[in-house]
Structure formats: structure tokens, C-alpha cells
Design an enzyme around this catalytic site. Structure first.
Site: not given
Ligand code: PGA
Length: 266
Positions: A12-14, A177, A101, A218, A239-240, A171, A99
Site C-alpha cells: 500500500n503505497w498510500k 506506521g 486512514e 509495521s 505500507g512503509g 491491521e 483502511h
């Protein structure tokens, strides 16, 4: 015998990566995995503006592309929104829904996730539905209630026949994150709770057994093997660590190892 579920490593590149940065990242990933065997299902989820570029680069390379959101209408006067048919037209096959966010910053609710899930099924996009508790909910002992409510609400009024595809990503919000990782055994317990919730909704054990459940929060090279070693965790939503080839490729390699272990021996 439990069904063999696919192993899925999704990135997930956000809201990161311009079109040219996306090209660079995809080309590095493709170069690094060219020689790998037993690849898991790899799903790259760039922002809308890089979707078409990424689809073109990974086409014929066995890698799939997902979006990070959709609007639930097919088309209409909905300024700023993107519909499922617009994505399938580009060759996008997956979509992340709900998600945390989006729930936190953009007013996504269990009800809107349900509408989007129905839209994704209608247009043959595979939904990756994100569920997970906040730190306050965990500390209040509400994890199981929150997660099962999110799963049930996402699937509300969706019959087993309509549910042609489904992936759930567990998640925990507090792990996204932050560098804090949910203990793999605990993540597996919640994954089993999710499977149990699906079983209660559809009364079909085989069906619940077949739904891939990912862990997200994470995820990195140091932790993924223990996460993927759990009985009910079939992959990762990252993600990251999906933003740099040198961090993402080891996660794909961990997926390859799990594929080797799950492929039925002939
Ligand atoms: P993270 O994000 O890997 O950076 O924690 C996961 C996600 O938001 O899906």
C-alpha cells in the site's frame, strides 16, 4: 483438509510516488524478483495517478495492481471520485477498502465500506477489506467486538454467491506506521476470530477457510517470517516497507518461502 489459500504480499503505497518514482520502484522490484521461483501473489497499490503506469509495467510479469479506494457509484456527478469501472478499465484487479486512514481522516464508515465492497464485487475487483482496533479499543478489551463488527458490517447483505472474492487485512491501528508490531500469535488469534465471524455469517466452513487473511502494521523483513508462519495469516499488507525495493523484495522472498511450504506435495 483446509483449502490451500494463496499467499499474498500487498504493498500500500498510500499518497507516495509520482508517476516517474513509481516507474523507478516497479523496475527495481521487477529486476530483483526476476529469478525468484514460487512467487506469492504480489499486489502493488499505488496512488490513482500511477495506476496505469504500474499496470503497464507489471503486465505479463505475474504481478497484480490494486487501488486504495473507490467510490461506490458506477458514474455520476461526484466531483473528485473514482469508480470501480474506471479502475477495471485500466487493468486494476484489487482494491483496498476501509483502511484505517480513510476511516480516521475521510469519514469512511462500516456502512460506506459495505457499499464499496458491493461495488467492487459487481465490477469484479477483489476487495481487500481492512479491519482493526485502535489502541484505546484494545486497552478497553474491545478488540474482538470491534473487529468482528467491522467484518460483519462490511459483508452485510452480501450473499455467499455474490461474494466471489474477498481478502481481509487485519491491521491494528496502533501498529500502522508506528514500528509497534502485533505479536504474531495474537495476530493469528484475531485472524481466527475473523474466520470464525465469516463462518457464523455464511455457515460454510470451507468458505471461511478459503478467505485469505493478511496481517498489516509495521511489517518488515525482520518480522515477516514469524507472521507468515502463523496458521491463519496468509500474507501481509505493507505500507512503509513497500516504498523501497530493498525493503519490499525481502518480504516477497518471505512470501516465496511460505508458498513453498503450502504448495501441496505431489
Ligand atoms: P505500515 O502500513 O506497514 O507502514 O505500518 C500498513 C498499512 O497502512 O497498510
Amino acid at each position: 483438509m483446509p483449502s490451500v489459500r494463496p499467499v499474498i504480499i500487498a504493498g500500500n503505497w498510500k499518497m507516495y510516488k509520482t508517476k516517474s518514482e513509481a516507474e523507478e520502484l516497479v523496475n527495481s522490484i521487477l529486476a530483483a524478483i526476476a529469478e525468484l521461483g514460487n512467487l506469492p501473489c504480489v499486489v502493488l497499490c499505488p496512488p490513482f495517478t500511477a495506476l496505469e503506469t504500474v499496470v503497464q509495467l507489471v503486465q505479463a510479469r505475474g504481478i497484480e495492481v490494486g487501488a486504495q479506494n473507490i467510490d461506490y457509484h458506477d458514474a455520476g456527478a461526484y466531483t473528485g471520485e473514482i469508480s470501480a469501472p474506471m479502475l477495471t478499465h485500466l487493468g486494476v484487479k484489487y482494491v483496498i477498502l476501509g483502511h484505517s486512514e480513510r476511516r480516521q481522516y475521510f469519514g469512511e464508515t462500516n456502512a460506506s465500506v459495505n457499499l464499496k465492497l458491493k461495488a467492487s464485487l459487481k465490477h469484479h475487483l477483489v476487495p481487500i477489506v481492512c479491519v482493526g482496533e485502535t489502541v484505546d479499543e484494545r486497552e478497553a478489551g474491545l478488540t474482538d467486538a470491534v473487529v468482528s463488527r467491522q467484518v460483519a458490517a462490511a459483508l452485510s447483505d452480501v450473499s455467499a454467491t455474490e461474494l466471489s472474492s474477498l481478502i481481509i487485512a487485519y491491521e491494528p491501528v496502533w501498529a500502522i506506521g508506528t514500528g509497534a508490531v502485533c505479536e504474531p500469535v495474537e495476530a493469528n488469534r484475531v485472524a481466527q476470530l475473523i474466520r470464525g465471524t465469516i463462518n457464523n455469517l455464511y455457515h460454510k466452513k470451507d468458505f471461511a477457510e478459503a478467505v485469505p487473511i493478511l496481517y498489516g502494521g509495521s511489517v518488515k523483513a525482520a518480522t515477516i517470517e514469524e507472521q507468515l508462519a502463523q496458521s491463519d495469516i496468509d500474507g501481509a499488507l505493507v505500507g512503509g516497507a513497500s516504498l523501497k525495493a530493498e525493503e519490499f523484495v525481502p518480504l516477497i522472498q518471505a512470501g516465496c518461502k511460505k508458498v513453498c511450504l503450502t504448495v501441496p506435495k505431489t
